[in-house]
Design a protein around this motif. Structure first.
Motif, short mmCIF file in Angstrom:
data_model
loop_
_atom_site.label_atom_id
_atom_site.label_comp_id
_atom_site.label_asym_id
_atom_site.label_seq_id
_atom_site.Cartn_x
_atom_site.Cartn_y
_atom_site.Cartn_z
N THR A 181 0.82 -1.22 0.00
CA THR A 181 0.00 0.00 0.00
C THR A 181 0.85 1.26 0.00
O THR A 181 0.54 2.23 -0.70
N ASN B 290 -14.99 4.94 -4.83
CA ASN B 290 -13.59 5.34 -4.77
C ASN B 290 -12.60 4.34 -4.19
O ASN B 290 -11.48 4.23 -4.65
N ASN B 291 -12.99 3.64 -3.17
CA ASN B 291 -12.14 2.59 -2.58
C ASN B 291 -13.04 1.71 -1.74
O ASN B 291 -14.23 1.99 -1.56
N ASN B 292 -12.47 0.64 -1.23
CA ASN B 292 -13.30 -0.31 -0.48
C ASN B 292 -13.79 0.29 0.84
O ASN B 292 -14.87 -0.04 1.30
N SER C 233 -11.48 -4.47 -2.80
CA SER C 233 -10.66 -3.40 -3.41
C SER C 233 -10.30 -3.71 -4.85
O SER C 233 -10.04 -4.86 -5.20
N ASP D 210 -7.57 -2.45 -6.29
CA ASP D 210 -6.12 -2.40 -6.52
C ASP D 210 -5.33 -3.29 -5.57
O ASP D 210 -4.14 -3.11 -5.36
N GLN E 250 -7.38 1.86 -7.97
CA GLN E 250 -8.00 2.08 -6.66
C GLN E 250 -9.51 2.21 -6.83
O GLN E 250 -9.99 3.08 -7.56
N GLY F 66 -13.54 0.68 -4.90
CA GLY F 66 -14.28 -0.27 -4.08
C GLY F 66 -15.33 -0.88 -4.98
O GLY F 66 -16.18 -0.16 -5.53
N THR G 24 -10.56 5.36 -13.57
CA THR G 24 -10.78 4.15 -12.77
C THR G 24 -11.60 3.12 -13.55
O THR G 24 -11.25 1.94 -13.61
#
Ligand code: PLP
Length: 451
Positions: A84, A142-144, A284, A286, A293, A295, A322
């Motif tokens: 990360t 946007n992300n998990n 995730s 990524d 990146q 979710g 993305t």
């Protein structure tokens, strides 16, 4: 006093200096004014006089520093594939080339070409996920962490979410499941104990205010020995029986393709989870998936539709970049073009390949570092298999001060680790061309020490 200051060069003259002609005029002028201000004060305090050329060199150096980019490419010699702090999954050239025309032009991100009307950005991945996993619908945020928050906020605001005490985790970057739940408005209902949770614990905790049975991947820790955890399959069955929603935060989802047998022993692959017909699952983009990146949320259409109604989604929405990376990555999975997914390729490296990589690196390292090949422990990273090492190889380097060597390499963009007084360069996460960068860094270090 008047006299000393007369030696200060004029701004206009400095602006026209030959050595500075490549510099941007506006930024250069700002830097010159700042420089002259400091120089003037210096002179007044008895500092040394500088020739015109010296001033130009100084200004040039300031300009160079100010225009140096903060983000740099690095060599990951840590042996951790999904790291990360080092940007997680790496993109392949092929994927970037593939999506470049799309990103450098207008596109149908939210446009229905058939009807000529507004459309939805989330539909682009729907068919791919249907083909790959047979799931009804998918949503990307946007992300998990955002996915977890959105799901709790949508379905469990002021309602109870039942979760095992063994899964109230904190992952890197201070993402704590209990805090996320609280902030989303969900009421945390802990059941079981740290090491043991039974289905009965969930059953007994269900009450009229229960909204969801939640399971979280433990990611960076493991409960070994005397332990019991309820499988997702059992939770889904219980949720269905009691008219509740089930949700699994997988952390790092991956496709259970051939060659990944070691992973399959520790983590359920996406196909298997999807076949259980869950309400909602998130992971995730990524981590082990090797994309951008994001979710990724999949599950039943009725629930995905409800998520889309939440105003929060507008704050968590993803960019075309993305979606383009994810589409290209999933397409590569669908067509088995795994060479396009560096993370996946690295996970599949055999012992022979890794040994060859180490031998190649060994041949490039100078004798003065007394390099030797050794067997090492690599890790998938990304919270998958936290305690399961992947067999790897590395080069151990000797130096009078190993901490100093590690730091010197780091300054040159090579991230290594120290073990038993040696600097270890693990080959697990090395990319093509990295060996040469390491070689150059070591040469420079050797030279500066020979002097
Ligand atoms: C990594 C992880 C997250 C956070 O995912 P991001 O994509 O980093 O936001 C959440 N839950 C679990 C279990 C994880 O492992």
């Amino acid at each position: 006093m008047e006299n000393i200051l007369r030696h200060i060069p004029k701004t206009d003259k400095l602006l026209k200096a030959k050595a500075l002609e490549e510099c941007n005029g506006v930024l250069l002028k700002k830097i010159i004014i700042e420089f002259l201000d400091i120089y003037r004060n210096n002179l007044l305090e008895g500092g040394a006089r500088m020739e015109f050329e010296e001033c130009v060199e100084c200004i040039k150096e300031i300009y160079r520093k100010r225009t140096k980019k903060s983000l740099k490419s690095l060599v990951n010699a840590t042996g951790i594939i999904v790291h990360t702090n080092l940007g997680r999954s790496v993109f392949s050239n092929e994927i970037l080339e593939e999506i470049k025309p799309l990103l450098c032009a207008y596109n149908n991100l939210e446009y229905d070409l058939k009807e000529g009307v507004r459309s939805e950005r989330y539909i682009h991945l729907k068919n791919l996920f249907a083909m790959l996993l047979g799931v009804e619908d998918v949503l990307v945020v946007n992300n998990n962490a955002a996915a977890v928050f959105l799901i709790f906020n949508t379905f469990a605001k002021n309602k109870e979410v039942i979760v095992s005490r063994g899964e109230l985790i904190e992952i890197g970057g201070s993402f704590r499941i209990p805090r996320v739940m609280e902030d989303s408005g969900a009421i945390l209902k802990e059941v079981g104990t740290t090491n043991k949770t039974y289905l009965k614990d969930y059953q007994e905790a269900i009450n009229p205010n229960t909204a969801m049975l939640f399971k979280a991947h433990k990611s960076n820790y493991e409960i070994a020995g005397f332990s019991k955890e309820v499988s997702y399959q059992e939770l889904i069955a219980l949720a269905q029986e009691r008219g509740l929603l089930d949700y699994y935060d997988l952390g790092s989802g991956y496709f259970g393709l051939k060659g990944l047998d070691i992973l399959k022993k520790y983590e359920m692959p996406l196909e298997e989870i999807a076949s259980l017909n869950p309400s909602l699952v998130s992971f995730s983009g990524d981590k082990l998936l090797g994309g951008a990146q994001a979710g990724i949320i999949f599950g039943k259409k009725c629930y995905i539709d409800q998520l889309k109604q939440n105003q929060l989604l507008r704050m968590l929405r993803v960019d075309k970049f993305t979606l383009a990376v994810l589409e290209a990555t999933l397409m590569a999975y669908l067509q088995e073009k795994y060479e396009k997914i560096p993370t996946y390729k690295m996970l599949l490296q055999t012992k022979e390949i890794l040994k060859k990589k180490a031998e190649k690196l060994l041949g490039l390292v100078q004798e003065s570092f007394k390099p030797v090949i050794l067997e090492t422990k690599g890790y998938s990273g990304g919270g998958a298999m936290p305690n399961k090492a992947l067999e790897s190889f590395g080069i151990a380097l000797s130096f009078k001060d190993e901490k100093q060597l590690e730091q010197l390499l780091r300054e040159k963009g090579v991230i290594a680790r120290i073990e038993n007084g040696k600097v270890i360069l693990d080959v697990m996460a090395l990319l093509e061309g990295d060996e040469r960068i390491i070689q150059k860094a070591l040469l420079e270090i050797e030279e500066s020490y020979a002097r």
